[in-house]
Design an enzyme around this catalytic site. Structure first.
Site, PDB file in Angstrom:
ATOM      1  N   GLU A  39       5.922 -14.219 -12.174  1.00 19.07           N
ATOM      2  CA  GLU A  39       5.054 -12.987 -11.608  1.00 19.07           C
ATOM      3  C   GLU A  39       4.369 -11.910 -13.233  1.00 19.07           C
ATOM      4  O   GLU A  39       3.985 -11.567 -12.053  1.00 19.07           O
ATOM      5  CB  GLU A  39       6.372 -12.325 -11.464  1.00 19.07           C
ATOM      6  N   HIS A  86      15.566 -36.408 -11.825  1.00 21.65           N
ATOM      7  CA  HIS A  86      14.381 -37.378 -10.623  1.00 21.65           C
ATOM      8  C   HIS A  86      13.283 -36.454 -10.395  1.00 21.65           C
ATOM      9  O   HIS A  86      12.516 -35.654  -9.123  1.00 21.65           O
ATOM     10  CB  HIS A  86      15.947 -36.982  -9.679  1.00 21.65           C
ATOM     11  N   LYS A 120       5.287  -4.180  -4.121  1.00 18.31           N
ATOM     12  CA  LYS A 120       6.165  -4.708  -4.182  1.00 18.31           C
ATOM     13  C   LYS A 120       7.117  -4.701  -3.106  1.00 18.31           C
ATOM     14  O   LYS A 120       8.444  -4.998  -1.979  1.00 18.31           O
ATOM     15  CB  LYS A 120       7.113  -3.045  -4.267  1.00 18.31           C
ATOM     16  N   ARG A 133       2.913   0.205  -5.350  1.00 21.29           N
ATOM     17  CA  ARG A 133       2.891  -0.603  -3.505  1.00 21.29           C
ATOM     18  C   ARG A 133       1.682  -1.651  -3.457  1.00 21.29           C
ATOM     19  O   ARG A 133       1.049  -1.797  -2.328  1.00 21.29           O
ATOM     20  CB  ARG A 133       2.986   0.198  -2.640  1.00 21.29           C
ATOM     21  N   TRP A 188      -3.536  -2.228  -1.874  1.00 18.85           N
ATOM     22  CA  TRP A 188      -2.972  -3.552  -1.347  1.00 18.85           C
ATOM     23  C   TRP A 188      -3.525  -4.644  -0.717  1.00 18.85           C
ATOM     24  O   TRP A 188      -3.487  -4.619   0.628  1.00 18.85           O
ATOM     25  CB  TRP A 188      -1.472  -4.005  -1.796  1.00 18.85           C
ATOM     26  N   CYS A 239       0.687  -0.980  -0.110  1.00 22.75           N
ATOM     27  CA  CYS A 239       0.206  -0.474   0.389  1.00 22.75           C
ATOM     28  C   CYS A 239       1.359   0.987  -0.211  1.00 22.75           C
ATOM     29  O   CYS A 239       2.273   1.245   1.161  1.00 22.75           O
ATOM     30  CB  CYS A 239      -1.047  -0.131   0.819  1.00 22.75           C
ATOM     31  N   ASN A 289      -1.212   1.385   6.350  1.00 24.51           N
ATOM     32  CA  ASN A 289      -0.853   0.732   5.862  1.00 24.51           C
ATOM     33  C   ASN A 289      -0.368  -0.220   6.811  1.00 24.51           C
ATOM     34  O   ASN A 289      -0.363  -0.252   7.995  1.00 24.51           O
ATOM     35  CB  ASN A 289       1.120   1.524   4.885  1.00 24.51           C
ATOM     36  N   GLY A 290       0.000  -1.493   6.363  1.00 27.03           N
ATOM     37  CA  GLY A 290       0.434  -2.249   7.456  1.00 27.03           C
ATOM     38  C   GLY A 290      -1.167  -3.126   7.959  1.00 27.03           C
ATOM     39  O   GLY A 290      -2.207  -3.413   6.702  1.00 27.03           O
ATOM     40  N   LYS A 336      10.650 -14.718 -12.424  1.00 29.28           N
ATOM     41  CA  LYS A 336      10.379 -13.515 -13.468  1.00 29.28           C
ATOM     42  C   LYS A 336       8.860 -13.659 -14.323  1.00 29.28           C
ATOM     43  O   LYS A 336       8.194 -13.243 -14.293  1.00 29.28           O
ATOM     44  CB  LYS A 336      11.501 -13.403 -13.811  1.00 29.28           C
ATOM     45  N   GLU A 393      15.816 -17.813 -10.319  1.00 30.64           N
ATOM     46  CA  GLU A 393      15.544 -16.392 -11.059  1.00 30.64           C
ATOM     47  C   GLU A 393      14.566 -16.327 -12.116  1.00 30.64           C
ATOM     48  O   GLU A 393      13.445 -15.741 -12.219  1.00 30.64           O
ATOM     49  CB  GLU A 393      16.674 -15.223 -10.632  1.00 30.64           C
TER      50      GLU A 393
END
Length: 629
Positions: A509, A525, A624, A27, A75, A2, A106-107, A506, A502
């Site tokens: 995401e 395996h 983010k 955010r 968010w 947020c 926020n939180g 990407k 990574e």
């Protein structure tokens, strides 16, 4: 998660707030809102679910002129994205002559249900499904008691019952918060408070800005104050006063804000992510600038706050982080163990915070984070610090919570990273970890000659990355070929295993395609069962120590009709003959290959996502800075 923006001063607040929210939309972007105080004392609130553009359309229809206001981009944690669940939330009751307070938060408030029950018994009516609305009503409840008990109500807002109401409400909140509060009856007062969720104050001339990070301040304020946990900022156009919730007034440290408006704009690029991918030659230089000593054949750090003698006594290192930072930690594990012969353990911060692992004397923790606010990483750091072990941070954001909580650390100097999917921060983290590996190696057994060899390789890295970026057009053509695949495998060995993870992350995401990263030898395996003609495998296979082994793994995929995209050294005939598509990257030493190989993997994910019509800068469900558990 947020974003918060607030303003008090002499300019039109709504325009500044919307501009700030646009810079903070990475955010959180499932709803947005703002509140301003009109001249007649009315709290005017405008909210809209969806992207910020919906709120901007409403604002154009006529938000009243006002020189004070607060805004938020969300968010969701409690309640779906709806107009009603968007912030700001109003607090007040009919008995208290209506709504007297507007709050953005926020939180997460963990005890909001019990607070809600109590407040409903006092006559408060809730209009949202959020945990945040309880804060607005709780502050109003405290305010009504403060006003009723005050024998004299001072005209000086910073000493009045309004600030006291916020101070009284905060101890009742269990969880995390970054708060900004606007009062109906105080036309020149904003009150900000934080615990575990960042807030900064921009200092202007007759005006102040509040935000959840520094990006909205760029171009408007050149000085900044970072609020610490349990601190409140009492702000009027003429003054800033910082109060500790429990111990009273504190003198804030004012820093210069070294950020230009251009740092948080896309420039000529289509997306922030693409801009940040192409910034990597310079951000890699910035990560190394002033940190390499040819005289001593080692790295130099100014903020570790541990002497070489103390660091020589370290016999074990724990690297912890989340997501992309965890992948960088894996690269660091290979680097430090090879260069310094120190045992390294890589831990998910979200798991470390709840484990009780045996940690011997002589263990050093590095917390790796882009934002410096990641809740799990912060909790893991505090837990290890509580047990008496030294803690250091590798972080990109000056003044962030983790940077302050650690005993010392290293800044990345990568500049603002706006795209939600991390790119330049990852490569900067890997560079800093390479510098640390060199530093610890030279403290222990690495020769002067080997140290010089490592430095020379690092000095060439920015130019090598610039060369790797030239494959962009070829990668775009490959992306068009595989854009409709439903699953990808990413495979690499040794240093290139973490970058396989990574690369898969990407792609997941930003394109929403399922992708998995594996050590190439582990593919047989289990994951090889996924291989068919419709499942591409991305091999990271530059020439190096394990090149021949990875070639064998590649042939196993081809024997099962699996299409192969290979990230390989220039002119490699064996790979050209085997792979369906080849992305050539410049040759470098083994320990720098993951940094160079990350570039085409970032571009591949980017172009596939664009071709699929995805919003690469603001992928669904993500934000983010992950400041909640």
């Amino acid at each position: 998660m947020c974003g918060i923006v607030g303003y008090v001063g002499f300019r039109r607040a709504s325009g500044l707030i919307v501009e700030g929210l646009r810079r903070l939309e990475y955010r959180g972007y499932d709803s947005a809102g703002l509140a301003v105080l009109e001249d007649d004392g009315t709290l005017s609130v405008w909210k809209a679910a969806g992207r910020l553009s919906r709120l901007e359309s409403l604002v154009k229809s006529g938000v009243p002129d006002s020189s004070i206001g607060i805004g938020h981009t969300r968010w969701a944690t409690h309640g779906p994205p709806t107009d009603g669940n968007a912030h700001p939330h109003l607090g007040g009751s009919v008995r208290a002559a209506g709504e007297s307070v507007a709050v953005v938060h926020n939180g997460v408030i963990e005890n909001y249900r019990s607070l809600k029950t109590r407040l409903e018994s006092e006559g408060y009516v809730f209009r949202s499904e959020t945990d945040s609305e309880v804060i607005a009503h709780l502050i109003d409840s405290c305010l009504q008691r403060a006003l009723a008990c005050a024998s004299v109500v001072t005209d000086e807002a910073v000493d009045g019952p309004y600030v006291m109401a916020v101070r009284e409400a905060l101890p009742h909140l269990r969880g995390t918060y970054g708060l900004l509060v606007l009062f109906r009856d105080q036309p020149e007062l904003l009150v900000a408070a934080r615990l575990g969720s960042p807030l900064v104050v921009g200092v202007g001339d007759g005006e102040y800005f509040v935000a959840s990070d520094a990006s909205p301040l760029a171009g408007h304020a050149d000085r900044i104050v970072y609020l610490a946990d349990n601190e409140l900022a009492v702000i009027t156009p003429q003054s800033l006063r910082v109060i500790h919730r429990d111990s009273g007034r504190v003198e804030p440290a004012v820093f210069n804000l070294d950020m230009a408006a251009s740092d948080v704009s896309m420039g000529d690029y289509a997306h922030f992510m693409l801009k940040e991918i192409h910034e990597q030659p310079e951000t890699i230089r910035a990560a190394m600038r002033g940190r390499l000593s040819l005289d001593d054949a080692t790295a130099v750090f100014g903020g570790l706050n541990l002497t070489p003698t103390q660091l020589q006594r370290i016999n074990r290192i724990v690297l912890t982080g989340c997501g992309t930072s965890w992948h960088a930690a894996l690269v660091g594990e290979y680097l430090i163990e090879e260069f310094a012969r120190l045992p390294v353990e890589v831990e998910y911060a979200s798991e470390l915070r709840y484990r009780n692992p045996p940690i011997d004397e002589g263990t050093l923790l590095f917390a790796i984070t882009q934002s410096g606010e990641t809740a799990d990483t912060l909790a893991a750091l505090r837990e290890i610090k509580r047990k008496g072990h030294p803690t250091l941070a590798i972080c990109n954001v000056v003044g962030s919570t983790i940077a302050k909580a650690a005993d010392g650390g290293i800044y990345l100097h990568a500049g603002p990273e706006i795209g939600v999917a991390s790119t330049k921060a990852f490569t900067s983290q890997c560079v800093v970890l390479a510098l640390l590996a060199l530093y610890f190696g030279r403290l222990r057994h690495m020769s002067y000659e080997k140290g010089i060899e490592v430095i020379r390789a690092l000095e060439q890295l920015p130019d090598i990355v610039s060369e790797a970026l030239k494959a962009d057009a070829a990668i775009q053509r490959i992306a068009a070929k595989y854009r409709d695949a439903s699953t990808f495998l990413y495979l690499g060995r040794q240093y290139n295993f973490p970058v396989a993870l990574e690369g898969a992350l990407k792609l997941k995401e930003i394109s929403y395609i399922h992708a998995e990263g594996y050590p190439a030898a582990e593919m047989k395996h289990g994951p090889i069962a996924l291989v068919d003609s419709a499942t591409p495998s991305v091999f990271i296979i530059p020439q190096g120590a394990v090149y021949d082994k990875v070639i064998l793994n590649l042939e196993e995929i081809k024997a099962r009709s699996g299409p192969v995209i290979a990230v390989a050294s220039p002119g490699d005939r064996r790979v050209l003959d085997l792979a369906d598509d080849v992305i050539e990257i410049p040759q470098t030493v083994d320990f720098l290959q993951p940094i160079v190989a990350a570039i085409p993997l970032q571009l591949l994910a980017y172009h596939i996502a664009v071709l699929r019509g995805c919003d690469v800068d603001k992928p669904r469900n993500l934000a983010k800075s992950v400041t909640v558990e």
